[in-house]
Enzyme design. Structure first.
Site, PDB file in Angstrom:
ATOM      1  CG  ASN A 260       2.334   1.473  18.560  1.00  0.00           C
ATOM      2  OD1 ASN A 260       1.538   0.552  18.353  1.00  0.00           O
ATOM      3  ND2 ASN A 260       3.493   1.572  17.939  1.00  0.00           N
TER       4      ASN A 260
ATOM      5  CE  LYS B  37      -3.983  -2.025   2.316  1.00  0.00           C
ATOM      6  NZ  LYS B  37      -5.001  -1.849   3.361  1.00  0.00           N
TER       7      LYS B  37
ATOM      8  N   GLY C 219       0.353   1.707  13.370  1.00  0.00           N
ATOM      9  CA  GLY C 219       0.746   1.190  12.051  1.00  0.00           C
ATOM     10  C   GLY C 219      -0.021   1.897  10.946  1.00  0.00           C
TER      11      GLY C 219
HETATM   12  P1  ATR Z   1      -1.426  -2.328   9.846  1.00  0.00           P
HETATM   13  O1  ATR Z   1      -1.153  -1.834   8.469  1.00  0.00           O
HETATM   14  O2  ATR Z   1      -2.457  -3.401   9.925  1.00  0.00           O
HETATM   15  O3  ATR Z   1      -1.709  -1.204  10.800  1.00  0.00           O
HETATM   16  P2  ATR Z   1       1.257  -2.520  10.842  1.00  0.00           P
HETATM   17  O4  ATR Z   1       1.607  -1.259  10.124  1.00  0.00           O
HETATM   18  O5  ATR Z   1       2.205  -3.664  10.821  1.00  0.00           O
HETATM   19  O6  ATR Z   1      -0.111  -3.089  10.309  1.00  0.00           O
HETATM   20  O7  ATR Z   1       0.911  -2.124  12.379  1.00  0.00           O
HETATM   21  C1  ATR Z   1       0.584  -3.079  13.321  1.00  0.00           C
HETATM   22  C2  ATR Z   1       0.244  -2.390  14.634  1.00  0.00           C
HETATM   23  O8  ATR Z   1      -0.106  -3.416  15.588  1.00  0.00           O
HETATM   24  C3  ATR Z   1       1.404  -1.627  15.257  1.00  0.00           C
HETATM   25  O9  ATR Z   1       0.893  -0.576  16.034  1.00  0.00           O
HETATM   26  C4  ATR Z   1       2.036  -2.703  16.166  1.00  0.00           C
HETATM   27  O10 ATR Z   1       2.790  -2.179  17.244  1.00  0.00           O
HETATM   28  P3  ATR Z   1       4.356  -1.838  17.044  1.00  0.00           P
HETATM   29  O11 ATR Z   1       4.400  -0.504  16.340  1.00  0.00           O
HETATM   30  O12 ATR Z   1       4.894  -1.792  18.413  1.00  0.00           O
HETATM   31  O13 ATR Z   1       4.931  -2.950  16.201  1.00  0.00           O
HETATM   32  C5  ATR Z   1       0.786  -3.352  16.688  1.00  0.00           C
HETATM   33  N1  ATR Z   1       1.048  -4.711  17.189  1.00  0.00           N
HETATM   34  C6  ATR Z   1       1.217  -5.831  16.447  1.00  0.00           C
HETATM   35  N2  ATR Z   1       1.423  -6.897  17.251  1.00  0.00           N
HETATM   36  C7  ATR Z   1       1.386  -6.435  18.523  1.00  0.00           C
HETATM   37  C8  ATR Z   1       1.514  -7.034  19.815  1.00  0.00           C
HETATM   38  N3  ATR Z   1       1.729  -8.354  19.946  1.00  0.00           N
HETATM   39  N4  ATR Z   1       1.386  -6.252  20.912  1.00  0.00           N
HETATM   40  C9  ATR Z   1       1.160  -4.923  20.791  1.00  0.00           C
HETATM   41  N5  ATR Z   1       1.017  -4.291  19.598  1.00  0.00           N
HETATM   42  C10 ATR Z   1       1.124  -5.030  18.484  1.00  0.00           C
END
Ligand code: ATR
Length: 294
Positions: free
Chosen positions: A160, A75, A138
């Site tokens: 976050n 994207k 994210g």
């Molecule tokens: P998307 O496009 O779906 O938003 P992304 O850009 O990979 O996907 O973002 C994922 C989000 O979920 C991020 O805020 C991530 O936190 P980090 O910035 O710390 O990576 C959050 N996230 C994913 N797995 C997580 C977990 N196990 N605990 C807390 N936050 C999580």
């Protein structure tokens, strides 16, 4: 043998580029919309390797595709191949819908539009003057934060796991739209207060998604209350632990199925110029839930 007349020499094309694309329900949604409206259009999933994006985009242009969707993980990457991205998509840092007009490509982001339309449809509430918590920083969080800032929310409290990413997102919104985003840490007392005083709580992370169904992104279940609307962008499971906790406290809960549906509806409207009536939309949404057995 029954002759299938659906695709002819005149049929126009729509597509989805991403990797993987096998799980996507967009083909069913868009092909059903075309059938319903009698549009001679076919939507096909196209699995693309990163090094081939430029060549594929060029091919779609040459093949006179009407438009295409872009999904994970391209994207952001796609934006450099697009002639004109909307200002909003640039702020969101992502394009999920492309329209081809005479070989010129226009990029849009309908994800946050999908969020806003589904929220309004399912809650009946607008965003102006509201206090909102967004969990996650994210791509999805960014699109939603940009949209909400533009729609006049009073405050966005952002948390976050990785605080630096939240600060970066806050800067994008505060510097380019309005000074509305404040970043918190999960364990701050001030975050608990912001959480309690918020009207809308949104989870944009994947925490709680199948198969991780016993997990929730916030350990503050006792802070939900009945005046809140709580939205999870996850739709599998239909009710995440996050939503169950909120519901137990009396909050109104909404899952991400409507967002998925309305981002597709908005894309289809961009490609074809059609405007669906409210009545059509609720019928189509009901059928869409059936396809997904939800
Ligand atoms: P998307 O496009 O779906 O938003 P992304 O850009 O990979 O996907 O973002 C994922 C989000 O979920 C991020 O805020 C991530 O936190 P980090 O910035 O710390 O990576 C959050 N996230 C994913 N797995 C997580 C977990 N196990 N605990 C807390 N936050 C999580």
């Amino acid at each position: 043998m029954k002759i299938d007349v659906r695709v002819t020499g005149k049929t126009k094309l729509l597509g989805l580029i991403g990797n993987p694309v096998e799980h996507s329900i967009s083909p069913q949604l868009h092909n059903s919309l075309s059938s319903l409206l009698g549009h001679d259009l076919v939507y096909v999933p196209l699995k693309v390797e990163k090094q081939n994006i430029g060549a594929v985009v060029n091919a779609l242009k040459r093949l006179e595709f009407v438009g295409f969707n872009v999904t994970v993980p391209y994207k952001r990457e796609i934006m450099k191949y697009i002639d004109e991205n909307t200002k909003e998509a640039i702020l969101m840092g992502a394009v999920n819908t492309v329209k081809n007009i005479d070989g010129r490509l226009f990029g849009y982001n309908t994800d946050a539009e999908g969020f806003a339309r589904s929220f309004k449809e399912e809650s009946g509430v607008g965003f102006a003057g509201k206090k909102v918590v967004i969990i996650g920083a994210g791509g999805v969080a960014r699109s939603i934060a940009v949209k909400l800032a533009k729609k006049g929310v009073e405050k966005i409290s952002l948390v976050n796991r990785t605080p630096l990413k939240a600060v970066e997102l806050a800067d994008v919104v505060n510097e380019n739209i309005r000074e509305v985003v404040q970043v918190y840490n999960f364990n701050d007392k001030t975050f608990m207060m912001a959480f309690e005083e918020s009207d809308i709580i949104i989870n944009t992370t994947s925490v709680g998604m199948f198969p991780d169904v016993n997990n929730t992104p916030v350990k503050v279940k006792n802070r939900f209350h009945k005046n809140q609307i709580v939205y999870d962008v996850i739709y599998n499971p239909v009710k995440t632990k996050f939503l169950k906790d909120a519901e137990k406290a009396g909050a109104k809960v909404i899952n991400g199925l409507g967002m998925l549906f309305y981002q597709g509806i908005s894309a289809y409207e961009i490609w074809t110029g059609v405007k669906f009536s409210e009545e059509d939309l609720s019928k189509i949404f009901a059928s869409f839930k059936k396809i997904l057995k939800m």
